[in-house]
Design a protein around this motif. Structure first.
Motif, PDB file in Angstrom:
ATOM      1  N   THR A  24       0.433  -1.306  -0.079  1.00 28.20           N
ATOM      2  CA  THR A  24       0.450  -0.404  -0.308  1.00 28.20           C
ATOM      3  C   THR A  24       0.411   1.680   0.049  1.00 28.20           C
ATOM      4  O   THR A  24       2.333   0.854   0.311  1.00 28.20           O
ATOM      5  CB  THR A  24      -1.287   0.268   1.109  1.00 28.20           C
ATOM      6  OG1 THR A  24      -0.273  -0.353   1.940  1.00 28.20           O
ATOM      7  CG2 THR A  24      -1.913  -0.992   1.897  1.00 28.20           C
ATOM      8  N   ILE A  25       0.529   2.293  -0.432  1.00 26.30           N
ATOM      9  CA  ILE A  25       1.018   3.640  -0.680  1.00 26.30           C
ATOM     10  C   ILE A  25       1.926   3.841   1.379  1.00 26.30           C
ATOM     11  O   ILE A  25       2.734   4.595   1.114  1.00 26.30           O
ATOM     12  CB  ILE A  25       0.655   4.141  -0.819  1.00 26.30           C
ATOM     13  CG1 ILE A  25      -0.314   4.645  -1.957  1.00 26.30           C
ATOM     14  CG2 ILE A  25       1.064   5.617  -0.766  1.00 26.30           C
ATOM     15  CD1 ILE A  25      -1.216   5.253  -3.622  1.00 26.30           C
ATOM     16  N   PRO A  26       1.145   3.796   1.975  1.00 28.09           N
ATOM     17  CA  PRO A  26       1.863   4.635   3.537  1.00 28.09           C
ATOM     18  C   PRO A  26       2.853   3.297   3.517  1.00 28.09           C
ATOM     19  O   PRO A  26       3.938   3.570   4.095  1.00 28.09           O
ATOM     20  CB  PRO A  26       0.593   3.991   4.297  1.00 28.09           C
ATOM     21  CG  PRO A  26      -0.746   3.696   3.764  1.00 28.09           C
ATOM     22  CD  PRO A  26      -0.603   3.765   2.065  1.00 28.09           C
ATOM     23  N   ALA A 183      -5.746  -3.109   2.499  1.00 19.22           N
ATOM     24  CA  ALA A 183      -5.366  -3.832   1.030  1.00 19.22           C
ATOM     25  C   ALA A 183      -5.294  -2.279  -0.230  1.00 19.22           C
ATOM     26  O   ALA A 183      -5.710  -1.671  -0.066  1.00 19.22           O
ATOM     27  CB  ALA A 183      -6.585  -4.995   1.405  1.00 19.22           C
ATOM     28  N   ALA A 184      -4.108  -3.522  -0.765  1.00 19.96           N
ATOM     29  CA  ALA A 184      -3.902  -3.088  -1.191  1.00 19.96           C
ATOM     30  C   ALA A 184      -5.079  -2.158  -2.932  1.00 19.96           C
ATOM     31  O   ALA A 184      -4.838  -1.402  -3.431  1.00 19.96           O
ATOM     32  CB  ALA A 184      -3.197  -3.372  -2.319  1.00 19.96           C
ATOM     33  N   HIS A 205      -9.930   6.376  -7.562  1.00 17.37           N
ATOM     34  CA  HIS A 205      -8.791   5.082  -7.384  1.00 17.37           C
ATOM     35  C   HIS A 205      -7.796   4.248  -6.326  1.00 17.37           C
ATOM     36  O   HIS A 205      -8.013   5.088  -4.681  1.00 17.37           O
ATOM     37  CB  HIS A 205      -7.459   6.124  -8.035  1.00 17.37           C
ATOM     38  CG  HIS A 205      -7.512   6.238  -9.064  1.00 17.37           C
ATOM     39  ND1 HIS A 205      -7.066   5.935  -9.738  1.00 17.37           N
ATOM     40  CD2 HIS A 205      -7.747   7.604 -10.041  1.00 17.37           C
ATOM     41  CE1 HIS A 205      -6.541   6.869 -10.662  1.00 17.37           C
ATOM     42  NE2 HIS A 205      -7.932   7.224 -11.079  1.00 17.37           N
ATOM     43  N   THR A 206      -7.351   2.821  -6.207  1.00 18.88           N
ATOM     44  CA  THR A 206      -6.774   2.808  -4.995  1.00 18.88           C
ATOM     45  C   THR A 206      -5.322   2.133  -5.495  1.00 18.88           C
ATOM     46  O   THR A 206      -4.700   3.288  -5.738  1.00 18.88           O
ATOM     47  CB  THR A 206      -7.050   0.688  -5.958  1.00 18.88           C
ATOM     48  OG1 THR A 206      -6.415   0.153  -7.228  1.00 18.88           O
ATOM     49  CG2 THR A 206      -8.784   0.182  -5.898  1.00 18.88           C
ATOM     50  N   HIS A 207      -4.983   2.087  -4.394  1.00 20.39           N
ATOM     51  CA  HIS A 207      -3.080   1.802  -4.050  1.00 20.39           C
ATOM     52  C   HIS A 207      -2.752   0.876  -5.417  1.00 20.39           C
ATOM     53  O   HIS A 207      -2.071   1.598  -5.931  1.00 20.39           O
ATOM     54  CB  HIS A 207      -3.128   0.951  -2.569  1.00 20.39           C
ATOM     55  CG  HIS A 207      -3.446   1.783  -1.676  1.00 20.39           C
ATOM     56  ND1 HIS A 207      -2.572   2.405  -0.479  1.00 20.39           N
ATOM     57  CD2 HIS A 207      -4.342   1.436  -1.063  1.00 20.39           C
ATOM     58  CE1 HIS A 207      -3.372   2.881   0.822  1.00 20.39           C
ATOM     59  NE2 HIS A 207      -5.113   1.679   0.241  1.00 20.39           N
ATOM     60  N   ASN A 208      -3.140  -0.106  -5.244  1.00 19.57           N
ATOM     61  CA  ASN A 208      -2.831  -0.664  -6.950  1.00 19.57           C
ATOM     62  C   ASN A 208      -2.720   0.142  -8.172  1.00 19.57           C
ATOM     63  O   ASN A 208      -2.443   0.073  -9.057  1.00 19.57           O
ATOM     64  CB  ASN A 208      -3.173  -1.885  -6.855  1.00 19.57           C
ATOM     65  CG  ASN A 208      -2.886  -2.681  -6.589  1.00 19.57           C
ATOM     66  OD1 ASN A 208      -1.590  -3.014  -6.226  1.00 19.57           O
ATOM     67  ND2 ASN A 208      -3.472  -4.271  -5.439  1.00 19.57           N
ATOM     68  N   MET A 242      -0.423  12.281  -7.840  1.00 27.23           N
ATOM     69  CA  MET A 242       0.480  10.861  -7.865  1.00 27.23           C
ATOM     70  C   MET A 242       1.782  11.107  -8.399  1.00 27.23           C
ATOM     71  O   MET A 242       2.204  10.634  -7.596  1.00 27.23           O
ATOM     72  CB  MET A 242      -0.498  10.937  -8.996  1.00 27.23           C
ATOM     73  CG  MET A 242      -2.320   9.944  -9.193  1.00 27.23           C
ATOM     74  SD  MET A 242      -2.152   9.295 -10.379  1.00 27.23           S
ATOM     75  CE  MET A 242      -4.499   8.937  -9.205  1.00 27.23           C
ATOM     76  N   HIS A 243       1.990  12.332  -8.962  1.00 28.40           N
ATOM     77  CA  HIS A 243       3.472  11.839  -9.750  1.00 28.40           C
ATOM     78  C   HIS A 243       3.664  12.383  -8.543  1.00 28.40           C
ATOM     79  O   HIS A 243       5.468  12.522  -8.693  1.00 28.40           O
ATOM     80  CB  HIS A 243       3.174  13.228 -11.056  1.00 28.40           C
ATOM     81  CG  HIS A 243       2.221  12.462 -12.095  1.00 28.40           C
ATOM     82  ND1 HIS A 243       1.377  10.752 -12.107  1.00 28.40           N
ATOM     83  CD2 HIS A 243       1.146  12.427 -12.987  1.00 28.40           C
ATOM     84  CE1 HIS A 243       1.102  11.143 -12.952  1.00 28.40           C
ATOM     85  NE2 HIS A 243       0.848  12.231 -13.347  1.00 28.40           N
ATOM     86  N   GLY A 244       4.270  13.834  -7.658  1.00 25.46           N
ATOM     87  CA  GLY A 244       5.185  14.409  -7.313  1.00 25.46           C
ATOM     88  C   GLY A 244       4.769  14.138  -5.928  1.00 25.46           C
ATOM     89  O   GLY A 244       5.888  13.556  -5.828  1.00 25.46           O
ATOM     90  N   VAL A 245       4.055  13.776  -4.839  1.00 23.87           N
ATOM     91  CA  VAL A 245       3.504  13.077  -3.736  1.00 23.87           C
ATOM     92  C   VAL A 245       3.974  11.897  -3.600  1.00 23.87           C
ATOM     93  O   VAL A 245       4.657  11.113  -3.217  1.00 23.87           O
ATOM     94  CB  VAL A 245       2.302  13.621  -2.991  1.00 23.87           C
ATOM     95  CG1 VAL A 245       2.783  12.870  -1.233  1.00 23.87           C
ATOM     96  CG2 VAL A 245       1.832  15.338  -2.639  1.00 23.87           C
ATOM     97  N   ILE A 246       2.932  11.035  -4.472  1.00 24.44           N
ATOM     98  CA  ILE A 246       3.124   9.241  -4.175  1.00 24.44           C
ATOM     99  C   ILE A 246       4.144   9.316  -4.611  1.00 24.44           C
ATOM    100  O   ILE A 246       5.228   8.199  -3.966  1.00 24.44           O
ATOM    101  CB  ILE A 246       1.934   9.176  -4.522  1.00 24.44           C
ATOM    102  CG1 ILE A 246       0.049   9.285  -3.377  1.00 24.44           C
ATOM    103  CG2 ILE A 246       1.505   7.693  -4.732  1.00 24.44           C
ATOM    104  CD1 ILE A 246      -0.615   8.682  -3.753  1.00 24.44           C
ATOM    105  N   MET A 247       4.669   9.480  -5.842  1.00 19.88           N
ATOM    106  CA  MET A 247       6.185   8.729  -7.114  1.00 19.88           C
ATOM    107  C   MET A 247       7.252   9.148  -5.913  1.00 19.88           C
ATOM    108  O   MET A 247       7.648   8.564  -5.429  1.00 19.88           O
ATOM    109  CB  MET A 247       5.938   8.809  -7.948  1.00 19.88           C
ATOM    110  CG  MET A 247       7.024   8.584  -9.055  1.00 19.88           C
ATOM    111  SD  MET A 247       6.766   8.650 -10.457  1.00 19.88           S
ATOM    112  CE  MET A 247       7.747  10.523 -11.141  1.00 19.88           C
ATOM    113  N   THR A 248       6.862  10.410  -5.370  1.00 15.46           N
ATOM    114  CA  THR A 248       8.412  10.541  -4.721  1.00 15.46           C
ATOM    115  C   THR A 248       8.916   9.845  -3.759  1.00 15.46           C
ATOM    116  O   THR A 248       9.673   9.389  -3.390  1.00 15.46           O
ATOM    117  CB  THR A 248       8.375  12.233  -4.728  1.00 15.46           C
ATOM    118  OG1 THR A 248       8.471  12.875  -5.919  1.00 15.46           O
ATOM    119  CG2 THR A 248       9.235  12.885  -3.930  1.00 15.46           C
TER     120      THR A 248
END
Length: 539
Positions: A24-26, A183-184, A205-208, A242-248
């Motif tokens: 998962t993201i966290p 869960a993912a 959107h989900t984690h996956n 997405m591309h800033g926070v999560i990807m980084t």
């Protein structure tokens, strides 16, 4: 809150090939913190910064506060904050509870905010007490106690009214105890579309779905833990979120945030923070290139400037290249982010001649009347892949319209496929001006006008005409100290070989174009204003 569920057949297929996983993201952010606890995770233009260890500690305390207020797994947390360090803490705190993050732009008005709060049945709301010219405490007061009832409200700073819990009090809560199992395939974000055509819709959107897209993008561009991302694009929108926070953060990199964009300021921060990549709409690229031209400074650490949300004029890419900026066009949607990008090994001209090639694992079709079209023919762009949203929150009919039973997302964009597999977006299905029975592509005329030396930015839209049905109007933002007349526009286009029936018959000179948070021109706003006024220069 009831969210759309993943299709079991596609889910099994994506898991079988490793596109969807169990992380998962966290959990991935926690893993980044475990590897490099003292590394800077996020910093912003105010000078505030947090290490990965501090991010985990502060988000745990904030999650503890939210849990005490009844926020838990499956709830929605709406975050209406600028590009600040605190915004990232709020995102991570909500995700650690198993809640879905609903980031919304600080440009939202009272009606927009009331709409998303009701649509999401949000259990918590984060706001800046004041940002720029807006006092959000007054906005919340106007929403009324009924709208805010049973919702935890956290404010950053002080406004004219005392509403909600101060940030420092919420962040000072005892840390969260045991984190709930996540869960993912659980929903992690509800991202509202930009609303360029109609009322915004909340893509689920989900984690996956998010993690696949970010892995595919980072792999294509070879972005990793050593990279420093610069984000002036709002992290309340898909691009920044997405591309800033999560990807980084899932890669273990560092995120540099700018809350109020200005070209020279952005260029300074890019240099000072030694940023290695960024992404933004064409106005961001143009203004940063202008700033670098004027200062004579360069950004030696910046490898990529990804640009999307609008066509990238060739002249702008070439000008950016002269100051050392490598422009990479990227294309996607809130419902399918991202799905094509110019890859590093592609020729430089692909930045203005294409919208990139599909990322690995993502399918793209060009379709007309349900039939796939060959290379070169124009039709609607469809995409399908492990990055695709599950549908729209509480909108089964709209979901069925835009997402078919085979998993294809129907973008509404007109495109053609090029021989090298790249995609070229040529307009919108609804972005056609029908003048006396003849179709005019607004995008085609815009592309020509973007090359005029007096034009900073331009949009071409159809306006009602009593005899012809529609005629075209060009709305132009001129370059500094430049002037432009309808005659100038006509002569320029005729010299380019443009057919006479495609010529704009009205010219409007505006100081700026209405943009949504991702930098897309809001053509429905233009059409509305143009039909309400007789202004401009007419043929």
């Amino acid at each position: 809150m009831r969210f759309p569920a993943p299709d079991p057949v596609r889910a099994a297929r994506y898991r079988a090939v490793g596109y969807w996983r169990d992380a998962t993201i966290p959990a991935l952010i926690a893993a980044s913190a475990a590897r490099t606890p003292d590394k800077t995770a996020v910093r912003d233009a105010s000078g505030a910064s947090l290490s990965y260890a501090a991010l985990m500690e502060q988000s745990s305390r904030l999650a503890g506060y939210l849990a005490e207020r009844g926020v838990g797994k499956g709830d929605v947390v709406t975050v209406c904050l600028p590009n600040w360090v605190q915004t990232v803490v709020a995102f991570v705190a909500a995700m650690r509870l198993g809640a879905a993050v609903n980031p919304v732009p600080v440009t939202y008005g009272r009606a927009d905010l009331a709409y998303v709060l009701g649509k999401c049945d949000s259990r918590a709301l984060f706001v800046a007490a004041k940002f720029r010219s807006v006092d959000f405490t007054e906005v919340l007061e106007q929403l009324g106690s009924d709208t805010l009832a049973n919702r935890a409200v956290v404010r950053i700073g002080e406004g004219a009214r005392t509403i909600g819990t101060p940030w420092d009090d919420a962040r000072g809560h005892a840390a969260l105890g045991a984190e709930p199992p996540i869960a993912a395939d659980d929903t992690v974000a509800v991202l509202f579309t930009s609303g360029t055509e109609s009322r915004a819709k909340g893509a689920v959107h989900t984690h996956n779905t998010i993690l696949f897209g970010e892995r595919a993008l980072s792999s294509a561009l070879q972005i990793g833990a050593d990279d420093i991302a610069f984000m002036a694009s709002p992290i309340s929108h898909t691009t920044g979120f997405m591309h800033g926070v999560i990807m980084t953060l899932t890669l273990g990199g560092t995120l540099s945030l700018l809350d109020i964009f200005e070209g020279a300021r952005a260029a300074r921060q890019l240099a000072e923070h030694r940023c290695s990549w960024t992404m933004g709409a064409t106005p961001f690229l143009a203004d940063i290139a202008d700033a670098l031209e004027k200062s004579g400074e360069r950004l030696p650490h910046l490898r990529y400037f990804m640009c999307g949300g609008a066509p990238i004029p060739e002249a702008l890419v070439r000008r950016a290249g002269l100051v050392g900026l490598r422009v990479m066009s990227i294309y996607g949607a809130t419902e399918s982010p991202p799905h094509t990008v110019v890859h590093p090994e592609d020729p430089p001209q692909n930045a203005w001649t294409t919208d990139g090639r599909p990322l690995a694992g993502i399918e793209v079709r060009i379709v007309s009347e349900g039939r796939g079209l060959p290379v070169g023919e124009v039709g609607e762009e469809w995409s399908r892949g492990p990055n695709t949203a599950l549908g729209y929150l509480g909108e089964p009919e709209l979901t069925a319209k835009d997402f078919d039973s085979d998993g294809w997302y129907h973008s509404g964009d007109l495109a053609r496929r090029l021989p090298d597999g790249s995609l070229r977006i040529v307009g919108r299905l609804k972005d056609i001006i029908v003048r006396g029975g003849q179709n005019i592509s607004a995008r085609e005329v815009e592309d020509y006008l973007a090359g005029h030396p007096s034009v900073q930015s331009v949009a071409v839209v159809g306006v009602p005409h009593p005899r012809l049905g529609e005629t075209s109007c060009a709305v132009v933002v001129p370059r500094p100290n430049a002037s432009l007349t309808l005659h100038d526009v006509t002569e320029f286009l005729l010299a380019k070989g443009v057919a006479r029936f495609k010529l704009p018959e009205r010219l409007e000179i505006w100081p700026s174009l209405p943009l949504n948070p991702s930098g897309k021109i809001q053509k429905y706003v233009l059409r509305k204003q143009l039909t309400e006024t007789e202004g401009g220069t007419k043929a």
